[in-house]
Design a protein around this motif. Sequence first.
Motif, PDB file in Angstrom:
ATOM      1  N   ASP A  82       0.848  -1.637  -0.119  1.00  0.00           N
ATOM      2  CA  ASP A  82       0.145  -0.056   0.076  1.00  0.00           C
ATOM      3  C   ASP A  82       0.908   0.904   0.124  1.00  0.00           C
ATOM      4  O   ASP A  82       0.362   2.380  -0.403  1.00  0.00           O
ATOM      5  CB  ASP A  82      -0.701  -0.225   1.005  1.00  0.00           C
ATOM      6  CG  ASP A  82      -1.826  -0.882   1.127  1.00  0.00           C
ATOM      7  OD1 ASP A  82      -2.418  -1.687  -0.104  1.00  0.00           O
ATOM      8  OD2 ASP A  82      -2.595  -1.514   2.292  1.00  0.00           O
ATOM      9  N   ASP A  83       2.019   1.537   0.418  1.00  0.00           N
ATOM     10  CA  ASP A  83       2.905   2.584   0.336  1.00  0.00           C
ATOM     11  C   ASP A  83       4.520   2.157  -0.021  1.00  0.00           C
ATOM     12  O   ASP A  83       4.925   0.887   1.306  1.00  0.00           O
ATOM     13  CB  ASP A  83       2.913   3.054   1.616  1.00  0.00           C
ATOM     14  CG  ASP A  83       3.820   4.395   2.164  1.00  0.00           C
ATOM     15  OD1 ASP A  83       4.215   4.569   0.581  1.00  0.00           O
ATOM     16  OD2 ASP A  83       3.538   4.870   2.807  1.00  0.00           O
ATOM     17  N   ARG A  84       5.167   1.911  -1.202  1.00  0.00           N
ATOM     18  CA  ARG A  84       6.695   1.256  -1.237  1.00  0.00           C
ATOM     19  C   ARG A  84       7.450   1.576  -0.509  1.00  0.00           C
ATOM     20  O   ARG A  84       8.490   1.257  -0.582  1.00  0.00           O
ATOM     21  CB  ARG A  84       6.597   1.422  -2.844  1.00  0.00           C
ATOM     22  CG  ARG A  84       5.560   1.057  -3.302  1.00  0.00           C
ATOM     23  CD  ARG A  84       5.375  -0.658  -3.324  1.00  0.00           C
ATOM     24  NE  ARG A  84       6.444  -1.765  -4.530  1.00  0.00           N
ATOM     25  CZ  ARG A  84       6.638  -2.789  -4.491  1.00  0.00           C
ATOM     26  NH1 ARG A  84       5.632  -3.284  -3.616  1.00  0.00           N
ATOM     27  NH2 ARG A  84       7.376  -3.317  -4.669  1.00  0.00           N
ATOM     28  N   ARG A  85       7.426   2.865   0.228  1.00  0.00           N
ATOM     29  CA  ARG A  85       7.676   3.626   0.497  1.00  0.00           C
ATOM     30  C   ARG A  85       7.843   3.081   2.048  1.00  0.00           C
ATOM     31  O   ARG A  85       9.528   3.645   2.985  1.00  0.00           O
ATOM     32  CB  ARG A  85       7.916   4.788   0.839  1.00  0.00           C
ATOM     33  CG  ARG A  85       7.704   6.416  -0.509  1.00  0.00           C
ATOM     34  CD  ARG A  85       7.223   7.499   0.274  1.00  0.00           C
ATOM     35  NE  ARG A  85       6.222   7.274   0.911  1.00  0.00           N
ATOM     36  CZ  ARG A  85       5.263   8.184   1.159  1.00  0.00           C
ATOM     37  NH1 ARG A  85       5.586   9.382   1.040  1.00  0.00           N
ATOM     38  NH2 ARG A  85       4.068   7.932   1.273  1.00  0.00           N
ATOM     39  N   ARG A  86       7.288   2.551   2.500  1.00  0.00           N
ATOM     40  CA  ARG A  86       7.754   1.336   3.647  1.00  0.00           C
ATOM     41  C   ARG A  86       7.940  -0.022   3.926  1.00  0.00           C
ATOM     42  O   ARG A  86       7.625  -0.373   2.568  1.00  0.00           O
ATOM     43  CB  ARG A  86       6.018   1.701   4.270  1.00  0.00           C
ATOM     44  CG  ARG A  86       5.702   3.295   5.214  1.00  0.00           C
ATOM     45  CD  ARG A  86       4.418   3.276   5.283  1.00  0.00           C
ATOM     46  NE  ARG A  86       4.224   2.832   6.173  1.00  0.00           N
ATOM     47  CZ  ARG A  86       4.079   3.233   8.214  1.00  0.00           C
ATOM     48  NH1 ARG A  86       4.588   4.577   8.176  1.00  0.00           N
ATOM     49  NH2 ARG A  86       3.886   2.707   8.729  1.00  0.00           N
ATOM     50  N   ARG A  87       8.787  -0.476   5.260  1.00  0.00           N
ATOM     51  CA  ARG A  87       8.436  -1.898   4.267  1.00  0.00           C
ATOM     52  C   ARG A  87       8.178  -2.960   6.163  1.00  0.00           C
ATOM     53  O   ARG A  87       7.322  -1.667   6.365  1.00  0.00           O
ATOM     54  CB  ARG A  87      10.666  -2.101   4.978  1.00  0.00           C
ATOM     55  CG  ARG A  87      11.146  -1.753   3.723  1.00  0.00           C
ATOM     56  CD  ARG A  87      12.270  -1.803   3.793  1.00  0.00           C
ATOM     57  NE  ARG A  87      12.715  -1.435   5.112  1.00  0.00           N
ATOM     58  CZ  ARG A  87      13.820  -2.068   5.673  1.00  0.00           C
ATOM     59  NH1 ARG A  87      14.759  -3.154   5.799  1.00  0.00           N
ATOM     60  NH2 ARG A  87      14.577  -1.610   6.872  1.00  0.00           N
ATOM     61  N   THR A  88       7.738  -3.956   5.449  1.00  0.00           N
ATOM     62  CA  THR A  88       6.849  -4.694   6.328  1.00  0.00           C
ATOM     63  C   THR A  88       7.723  -6.303   6.830  1.00  0.00           C
ATOM     64  O   THR A  88       8.373  -7.068   5.609  1.00  0.00           O
ATOM     65  CB  THR A  88       5.357  -5.223   5.746  1.00  0.00           C
ATOM     66  OG1 THR A  88       5.444  -5.840   4.433  1.00  0.00           O
ATOM     67  CG2 THR A  88       4.536  -3.879   5.581  1.00  0.00           C
TER      68      THR A  88
END
Length: 299
Positions: A82-88
């Motif tokens: 949902d937000d490629r700037r963040r990592r899961t």
Amino acid sequence: MTSATATLRRFNRSYTQRIGALDESFLGLDLPLGTARVLFEVGDGAGVQELRARLGLDSGYLSRVLRRLEERGLVEVAPDPDDRRRRTVTPTAAGRRTRRTLDERSEALAARLLAPLSDRQRDRLTEALATADLLVRAATVSLGTVDPASATARAATAQYFAELDRRFPGGFDPGDTDDVSSMAAPAGAFVVAVSDGAPVACGGVQPIGEGVGEVKRMWVDDAWRGAGLGSRLLRRLEDEALRRGYGVVRLDTHRTLTEALAMYARAGYVEIDRYNDNPYAQAFFEKRLTAPAPAGPSR
């Protein structure tokens, strides 16, 4: 060294030794405690930023821990769809098995520590540890000013509104709450207390007259009652009001909020006549603020 700090340091040494925090392989998992704790917090999946905030970890250190867990095949780290700037971070099947083992062995260790104690001693220990946990978290909670329109502020005020809805006899309708510009800098301020990455208290200051500020949306999570966080937050809001040139601060509340009424009385607020048209307000208070005295010359 004071007796308080000496007691706390002695407890830290005793407890970390007895739970195996000093072992290179925590609970026989071939993982040090810090790495095992990160795996535990990942749960069924978590954001990297969420983990950093919840555990208070440096980004570089957390990256190294996650890399070790990846190399062991216990987690997978990938961009958030949902937000490629963040990592899961997501546990693998092996990671879920290791986490279950961690849970089981932690529970067994706790049971072994409690086993030699009598029922009365266990009750005393449980009560003491619950109090210690609350107060240590209260001592380390961070209070900071945020944009009242930010996601953090809105998450806190949503819980505030939910509490009012639970406690007011007729419920509570927040109405149109989108306009929070009166609590924005420089004339206003909104303060949020955060613990383990989640808001646990909040409150704002807004101008309502020449030299007069008003405390609004003051909330403390139920789980933090009795830790002095409300009084600490109120003092911070008074400081924010003083910094903005308000010599007087006012607030209103509902009489069902008995804890708030008692806290305001202890803090030196005096009851006054109604000063606004808030339909939910039943009690109105005012306090004249004085700047703290400057420190005297050192001797």
